[in-house]
Design a protein around this motif. Structure first.
Motif, PDB file in Angstrom:
ATOM      1  N   GLU A 103       0.834  -1.313  -0.090  1.00  0.00           N
ATOM      2  CA  GLU A 103      -0.084  -0.080   0.027  1.00  0.00           C
ATOM      3  C   GLU A 103       0.815   1.410   0.071  1.00  0.00           C
ATOM      4  O   GLU A 103       1.746   1.299   0.662  1.00  0.00           O
ATOM      5  CB  GLU A 103      -0.901  -0.236   1.135  1.00  0.00           C
ATOM      6  CG  GLU A 103      -0.178   0.162   2.609  1.00  0.00           C
ATOM      7  CD  GLU A 103      -1.357   0.306   3.656  1.00  0.00           C
ATOM      8  OE1 GLU A 103      -2.675   0.466   3.404  1.00  0.00           O
ATOM      9  OE2 GLU A 103      -0.691   0.375   4.731  1.00  0.00           O
ATOM     10  N   ALA A 141      -0.906   8.875   2.435  1.00  0.00           N
ATOM     11  CA  ALA A 141      -2.053   8.275   2.435  1.00  0.00           C
ATOM     12  C   ALA A 141      -2.846   8.972   3.719  1.00  0.00           C
ATOM     13  O   ALA A 141      -2.018   9.358   4.500  1.00  0.00           O
ATOM     14  CB  ALA A 141      -1.575   6.842   2.767  1.00  0.00           C
ATOM     15  N   ASP A 142      -4.246   8.712   3.888  1.00  0.00           N
ATOM     16  CA  ASP A 142      -4.998   8.990   5.037  1.00  0.00           C
ATOM     17  C   ASP A 142      -4.402   8.533   6.242  1.00  0.00           C
ATOM     18  O   ASP A 142      -4.404   9.137   7.188  1.00  0.00           O
ATOM     19  CB  ASP A 142      -6.318   8.832   4.802  1.00  0.00           C
ATOM     20  CG  ASP A 142      -6.801   9.806   3.818  1.00  0.00           C
ATOM     21  OD1 ASP A 142      -8.158   9.368   2.983  1.00  0.00           O
ATOM     22  OD2 ASP A 142      -6.347  10.778   3.260  1.00  0.00           O
ATOM     23  N   SER A 143      -4.116   7.253   6.006  1.00  0.00           N
ATOM     24  CA  SER A 143      -3.879   6.639   7.442  1.00  0.00           C
ATOM     25  C   SER A 143      -2.589   7.176   7.916  1.00  0.00           C
ATOM     26  O   SER A 143      -2.226   6.908   9.230  1.00  0.00           O
ATOM     27  CB  SER A 143      -3.427   5.028   7.094  1.00  0.00           C
ATOM     28  OG  SER A 143      -2.380   4.838   6.046  1.00  0.00           O
ATOM     29  N   VAL A 144      -1.723   7.904   7.188  1.00  0.00           N
ATOM     30  CA  VAL A 144      -0.545   8.501   7.747  1.00  0.00           C
ATOM     31  C   VAL A 144      -0.500   9.951   7.987  1.00  0.00           C
ATOM     32  O   VAL A 144       0.550  10.519   8.610  1.00  0.00           O
ATOM     33  CB  VAL A 144       0.847   7.729   7.198  1.00  0.00           C
ATOM     34  CG1 VAL A 144       0.810   6.189   7.350  1.00  0.00           C
ATOM     35  CG2 VAL A 144       1.067   8.396   5.811  1.00  0.00           C
ATOM     36  N   LYS A 178       1.953   3.349  15.358  1.00  0.00           N
ATOM     37  CA  LYS A 178       0.959   2.592  15.858  1.00  0.00           C
ATOM     38  C   LYS A 178       1.131   1.024  15.503  1.00  0.00           C
ATOM     39  O   LYS A 178       1.923   0.928  14.394  1.00  0.00           O
ATOM     40  CB  LYS A 178      -0.554   3.010  15.306  1.00  0.00           C
ATOM     41  CG  LYS A 178      -0.767   4.413  15.447  1.00  0.00           C
ATOM     42  CD  LYS A 178      -2.277   4.689  14.709  1.00  0.00           C
ATOM     43  CE  LYS A 178      -2.495   6.209  14.912  1.00  0.00           C
ATOM     44  NZ  LYS A 178      -3.954   6.515  14.450  1.00  0.00           N
ATOM     45  N   GLU A 233      -0.503  -0.772  14.128  1.00  0.00           N
ATOM     46  CA  GLU A 233      -0.887  -1.182  12.460  1.00  0.00           C
ATOM     47  C   GLU A 233      -0.021  -0.447  11.538  1.00  0.00           C
ATOM     48  O   GLU A 233      -0.123  -0.628  10.370  1.00  0.00           O
ATOM     49  CB  GLU A 233      -2.376  -0.690  12.265  1.00  0.00           C
ATOM     50  CG  GLU A 233      -2.468   0.642  12.569  1.00  0.00           C
ATOM     51  CD  GLU A 233      -3.091   0.973  13.993  1.00  0.00           C
ATOM     52  OE1 GLU A 233      -2.668   0.191  15.042  1.00  0.00           O
ATOM     53  OE2 GLU A 233      -3.854   1.818  14.250  1.00  0.00           O
ATOM     54  N   ASP A 234       1.057   0.221  11.730  1.00  0.00           N
ATOM     55  CA  ASP A 234       2.230   0.591  10.860  1.00  0.00           C
ATOM     56  C   ASP A 234       3.156  -0.480  10.866  1.00  0.00           C
ATOM     57  O   ASP A 234       3.827  -0.281   9.773  1.00  0.00           O
ATOM     58  CB  ASP A 234       2.954   1.777  11.269  1.00  0.00           C
ATOM     59  CG  ASP A 234       1.866   3.188  11.654  1.00  0.00           C
ATOM     60  OD1 ASP A 234       1.978   3.811  12.782  1.00  0.00           O
ATOM     61  OD2 ASP A 234       1.063   3.361  10.750  1.00  0.00           O
TER      62      ASP A 234
END
Length: 127
Positions: free
Chosen positions: A46, A61-64, A87, A89-90
């Motif tokens: 991703e 990316a929105d997640s980071v 996190k 999830e990273d």
């Protein structure tokens, strides 16, 4: 051609920080748009962040967004990924990628648009 070598990965506790580096060989690095991607076990690769060859345009990316910062030093042929507030999830293998571009503002978030890839560096975030 450009060869890319990532470094800086490791094990960190949640909330901690790491800075990844991607060193490039080749005299045309300054004309390459660069990106960071990641791949967790069992998941697809991703997009994480991208930067134009001028360094003037970045995309996340929105997640980071708000936690990671991509930057580059063309004099050192290096692109960086500063990762804060990490996190669990990273957790993933992080790859840098490069593609030659004519436009100083071009960036890419699709892995298929990149021509060159590093071998990856493992980032593990413990909870």
């Amino acid at each position: 051609q450009v060869q890319l070598v990532e470094s800086g990965g490791g094990l960190v506790q949640a909330g901690g920080s790491l800075r990844l580096s991607c060193a490039a060989s080749g005299r045309t690095f300054s004309r390459y748009a660069m990106g960071w991607f990641r791949q967790a076990p069992g998941k697809e690769r991703e997009f994480v962040a991208a930067i134009s060859w001028s360094g003037g345009v970045t995309y996340y990316a929105d997640s980071v967004k708000g936690r990671f910062t991509i930057s580059r030093d063309n004099a050192k042929n290096t692109v960086y990924l500063q990762m804060n507030s990490l996190k669990p999830e990273d957790t993933a293998v992080y790859y840098c990628a490069g593609r030659p571009t004519f436009n100083s503002a071009t960036y890419s978030y699709s892995p298929g648009e990149y021509n060159y890839w590093g071998q990856g560096t493992q980032v593990t975030v413990s909870s």
